[in-house]
Scaffold this motif. Structure first.
Motif, PDB file in Angstrom:
ATOM      1  N   LEU A 109       0.729  -1.344  -0.077  1.00  0.00           N
ATOM      2  CA  LEU A 109      -0.220   0.036   0.136  1.00  0.00           C
ATOM      3  C   LEU A 109       0.889   1.207   0.072  1.00  0.00           C
ATOM      4  O   LEU A 109       0.166   2.492  -0.275  1.00  0.00           O
ATOM      5  CB  LEU A 109      -0.990   0.109   1.248  1.00  0.00           C
ATOM      6  CG  LEU A 109      -1.882  -1.198   1.173  1.00  0.00           C
ATOM      7  CD1 LEU A 109      -2.834  -1.077   2.797  1.00  0.00           C
ATOM      8  CD2 LEU A 109      -3.047  -0.801  -0.001  1.00  0.00           C
ATOM      9  N   THR A 110       2.040   1.234   0.294  1.00  0.00           N
ATOM     10  CA  THR A 110       3.035   2.182   0.552  1.00  0.00           C
ATOM     11  C   THR A 110       3.187   2.868  -0.986  1.00  0.00           C
ATOM     12  O   THR A 110       3.591   3.914  -1.319  1.00  0.00           O
ATOM     13  CB  THR A 110       4.392   2.088   0.725  1.00  0.00           C
ATOM     14  OG1 THR A 110       4.704   0.881   0.135  1.00  0.00           O
ATOM     15  CG2 THR A 110       4.264   1.623   2.308  1.00  0.00           C
ATOM     16  N   ILE A 115      -6.861   6.939   0.750  1.00  0.00           N
ATOM     17  CA  ILE A 115      -7.853   7.723   1.015  1.00  0.00           C
ATOM     18  C   ILE A 115      -8.644   7.643   2.319  1.00  0.00           C
ATOM     19  O   ILE A 115      -9.032   6.272   2.489  1.00  0.00           O
ATOM     20  CB  ILE A 115      -8.867   7.764  -0.343  1.00  0.00           C
ATOM     21  CG1 ILE A 115      -8.255   7.765  -1.366  1.00  0.00           C
ATOM     22  CG2 ILE A 115     -10.058   8.744  -0.252  1.00  0.00           C
ATOM     23  CD1 ILE A 115      -9.006   7.347  -2.527  1.00  0.00           C
ATOM     24  N   GLU A 116      -8.896   8.635   3.113  1.00  0.00           N
ATOM     25  CA  GLU A 116      -9.771   8.157   4.425  1.00  0.00           C
ATOM     26  C   GLU A 116     -10.688   9.474   4.894  1.00  0.00           C
ATOM     27  O   GLU A 116     -10.638  10.564   3.893  1.00  0.00           O
ATOM     28  CB  GLU A 116      -8.930   7.923   5.489  1.00  0.00           C
ATOM     29  CG  GLU A 116      -7.994   8.944   5.972  1.00  0.00           C
ATOM     30  CD  GLU A 116      -6.994   8.375   7.142  1.00  0.00           C
ATOM     31  OE1 GLU A 116      -7.234   7.409   7.695  1.00  0.00           O
ATOM     32  OE2 GLU A 116      -6.893   9.491   8.020  1.00  0.00           O
ATOM     33  N   ILE A 165     -15.474   9.413  -0.425  1.00  0.00           N
ATOM     34  CA  ILE A 165     -14.073   8.412  -0.497  1.00  0.00           C
ATOM     35  C   ILE A 165     -14.328   7.319  -1.321  1.00  0.00           C
ATOM     36  O   ILE A 165     -13.319   7.244  -2.298  1.00  0.00           O
ATOM     37  CB  ILE A 165     -14.204   7.825   0.988  1.00  0.00           C
ATOM     38  CG1 ILE A 165     -13.896   9.076   2.059  1.00  0.00           C
ATOM     39  CG2 ILE A 165     -13.122   6.543   1.078  1.00  0.00           C
ATOM     40  CD1 ILE A 165     -13.939   8.526   3.422  1.00  0.00           C
ATOM     41  N   VAL A 166     -15.451   6.762  -1.613  1.00  0.00           N
ATOM     42  CA  VAL A 166     -15.858   5.929  -2.524  1.00  0.00           C
ATOM     43  C   VAL A 166     -15.539   6.220  -4.051  1.00  0.00           C
ATOM     44  O   VAL A 166     -15.036   5.558  -4.886  1.00  0.00           O
ATOM     45  CB  VAL A 166     -16.946   5.001  -2.362  1.00  0.00           C
ATOM     46  CG1 VAL A 166     -17.280   3.893  -3.250  1.00  0.00           C
ATOM     47  CG2 VAL A 166     -17.136   4.516  -0.841  1.00  0.00           C
ATOM     48  N   GLN A 167     -16.177   7.475  -4.198  1.00  0.00           N
ATOM     49  CA  GLN A 167     -16.224   7.959  -5.667  1.00  0.00           C
ATOM     50  C   GLN A 167     -14.752   8.172  -6.048  1.00  0.00           C
ATOM     51  O   GLN A 167     -14.304   7.843  -7.250  1.00  0.00           O
ATOM     52  CB  GLN A 167     -16.946   9.109  -5.679  1.00  0.00           C
ATOM     53  CG  GLN A 167     -17.026   9.858  -7.092  1.00  0.00           C
ATOM     54  CD  GLN A 167     -17.863   8.975  -8.107  1.00  0.00           C
ATOM     55  OE1 GLN A 167     -18.750   8.407  -7.661  1.00  0.00           O
ATOM     56  NE2 GLN A 167     -17.431   8.869  -9.172  1.00  0.00           N
ATOM     57  N   ALA A 168     -13.872   8.775  -5.063  1.00  0.00           N
ATOM     58  CA  ALA A 168     -12.381   8.961  -5.451  1.00  0.00           C
ATOM     59  C   ALA A 168     -11.791   7.456  -5.802  1.00  0.00           C
ATOM     60  O   ALA A 168     -10.996   7.540  -6.541  1.00  0.00           O
ATOM     61  CB  ALA A 168     -11.925   9.661  -4.214  1.00  0.00           C
ATOM     62  N   ALA A 169     -12.072   6.447  -5.125  1.00  0.00           N
ATOM     63  CA  ALA A 169     -11.697   5.184  -5.203  1.00  0.00           C
ATOM     64  C   ALA A 169     -12.044   4.605  -6.431  1.00  0.00           C
ATOM     65  O   ALA A 169     -11.446   4.019  -7.384  1.00  0.00           O
ATOM     66  CB  ALA A 169     -12.113   4.315  -3.988  1.00  0.00           C
ATOM     67  N   VAL A 175      -6.197   4.153  -2.935  1.00  0.00           N
ATOM     68  CA  VAL A 175      -6.906   2.894  -2.206  1.00  0.00           C
ATOM     69  C   VAL A 175      -7.902   3.698  -0.984  1.00  0.00           C
ATOM     70  O   VAL A 175      -7.204   4.483  -0.141  1.00  0.00           O
ATOM     71  CB  VAL A 175      -5.895   2.112  -1.692  1.00  0.00           C
ATOM     72  CG1 VAL A 175      -6.461   0.793  -1.104  1.00  0.00           C
ATOM     73  CG2 VAL A 175      -4.847   1.493  -2.940  1.00  0.00           C
ATOM     74  N   ALA A 176      -8.841   3.299  -1.097  1.00  0.00           N
ATOM     75  CA  ALA A 176      -9.928   3.672   0.284  1.00  0.00           C
ATOM     76  C   ALA A 176      -9.984   2.834   1.251  1.00  0.00           C
ATOM     77  O   ALA A 176     -10.009   1.405   0.928  1.00  0.00           O
ATOM     78  CB  ALA A 176     -11.241   4.301  -0.381  1.00  0.00           C
ATOM     79  N   LEU A 177     -10.067   3.398   2.411  1.00  0.00           N
ATOM     80  CA  LEU A 177     -10.698   2.260   3.424  1.00  0.00           C
ATOM     81  C   LEU A 177     -11.902   2.529   3.727  1.00  0.00           C
ATOM     82  O   LEU A 177     -12.673   3.257   4.215  1.00  0.00           O
ATOM     83  CB  LEU A 177      -9.904   2.643   4.752  1.00  0.00           C
ATOM     84  CG  LEU A 177      -9.878   1.742   5.881  1.00  0.00           C
ATOM     85  CD1 LEU A 177      -9.566   0.152   5.585  1.00  0.00           C
ATOM     86  CD2 LEU A 177      -9.381   2.380   7.187  1.00  0.00           C
ATOM     87  N   ALA A 178     -12.636   1.376   3.074  1.00  0.00           N
ATOM     88  CA  ALA A 178     -14.232   1.597   3.061  1.00  0.00           C
ATOM     89  C   ALA A 178     -15.026   0.741   3.876  1.00  0.00           C
ATOM     90  O   ALA A 178     -14.544  -0.223   4.631  1.00  0.00           O
ATOM     91  CB  ALA A 178     -14.461   1.107   1.483  1.00  0.00           C
ATOM     92  N   ARG A 179     -16.257   1.048   4.195  1.00  0.00           N
ATOM     93  CA  ARG A 179     -17.294   0.490   4.987  1.00  0.00           C
ATOM     94  C   ARG A 179     -17.659  -0.602   4.164  1.00  0.00           C
ATOM     95  O   ARG A 179     -18.571  -0.118   3.162  1.00  0.00           O
ATOM     96  CB  ARG A 179     -18.227   1.570   5.558  1.00  0.00           C
ATOM     97  CG  ARG A 179     -17.634   2.559   6.298  1.00  0.00           C
ATOM     98  CD  ARG A 179     -18.586   3.454   6.756  1.00  0.00           C
ATOM     99  NE  ARG A 179     -18.202   4.858   7.202  1.00  0.00           N
ATOM    100  CZ  ARG A 179     -18.853   5.852   7.497  1.00  0.00           C
ATOM    101  NH1 ARG A 179     -20.248   5.741   7.652  1.00  0.00           N
ATOM    102  NH2 ARG A 179     -18.319   7.042   7.912  1.00  0.00           N
TER     103      ARG A 179
END
Length: 252
Positions: A109-110, A115-116, A165-169, A175-179
């Motif tokens: 991931l580095t 995205i958060e 956040i999800v739209q950006a992903a 990479v988004a940390l999503a629910r």
């Protein structure tokens, strides 16, 4: 005055078309509720729907709404609330961005922008939505008592709302940390990919259905509540959510 206004509106509604008013927060409305509403309208074409999308909780005893869909820890919801589903946090990425550099382990991931939620630190419970919490858990896995190694992504990208956040992903910005409940449809369609499914992190927060006391007996409200419960069951199955009965306010 609020009670009088609500009573007048209810009288007007009873004399005309049947309607149901729902309050929920904007991201949940746009990501989960609205995409499913067409199905309810097909089943009940005679019931009008009004959605009040706000991040502020309203008093169901006085506000002009029939139902509330809320996001909270179990101990903060009132008696009678129905648990729709819990959630897990998981990294998600667009498939074409993933092709540029694979993600086989956490350290990969580095190479990406992460995205958060920019305001997740405003409360203790919302800190569960941060990459830092997720990274600490993953990098310490199997190494109790050891300080996790330093982790520095390519860059950070912050938004205030889950749908942003999800739209950006979706558009490949990182990479988004999503629910998981809010992206289950995107994962099923292939618009997003979960590169590290083994790293899902349980959240203490859950999604709840609450009905205003004065609206409980109205047939249209009952119909919408039952429909919500069926939709929630579909989501629970999609994300593999199995509720712990000890955490439920109203065990289903």
């Amino acid at each position: 005055l609020e009670r009088i206004d609500a009573a007048v509106r209810q009288i007007r509604q009873s004399a005309g078309r049947k309607s149901v008013a729902i309050t929920t927060w904007a991201s949940f409305a746009s990501m989960w509720l609205i995409p499913r509403l067409e199905a309810f309208q097909s089943e009940h074409p005679d019931i009008d729907i009004r959605i009040d999308a706000t991040d502020n909780s309203v008093d169901l005893g006085t506000a002009d709404v029939d139902l509330a869909l809320r996001y909270s820890v179990p101990q903060n919801v009132p008696a009678g609330a129905w648990r729709m589903f819990g959630e897990q946090l998981t990294p998600v990425v667009s498939p074409w961005l993933l092709k540029q550099h694979g993600i086989a382990q956490v350290e990969d991931l580095t190479h990406f922008t992460l995205i958060e939620a920019g305001d997740a630190h405003r409360s203790r419970h919302l800190e569960w939505l941060t990459w830092q919490r997720w990274l600490d858990h993953q990098l310490q896995a199997g190494k109790p008592g050891r300080k996790p190694p330093k982790f520095a992504p390519k860059r950070w990208l912050y938004f205030n709302y889950a749908n942003q956040i999800v739209q950006a992903a979706l558009t490949g910005q990182g990479v988004a940390l999503a629910r998981l409940p809010l992206v289950a449809e995107h994962l099923a369609s292939g618009d997003l990919v979960e590169p590290l499914p083994q790293t899902r992190l349980d959240s203490p927060l859950a999604y709840w259905l609450m009905v205003a006391p004065r609206s409980v007996l109205r047939p249209e409200v009952k119909a919408f509540s039952e429909w919500i419960k069926r939709q929630a069951e579909i989501t629970r199955h999609a994300i593999g959510d199995v509720a712990d009965p000890e955490t439920l306010v109203d065990a289903d």
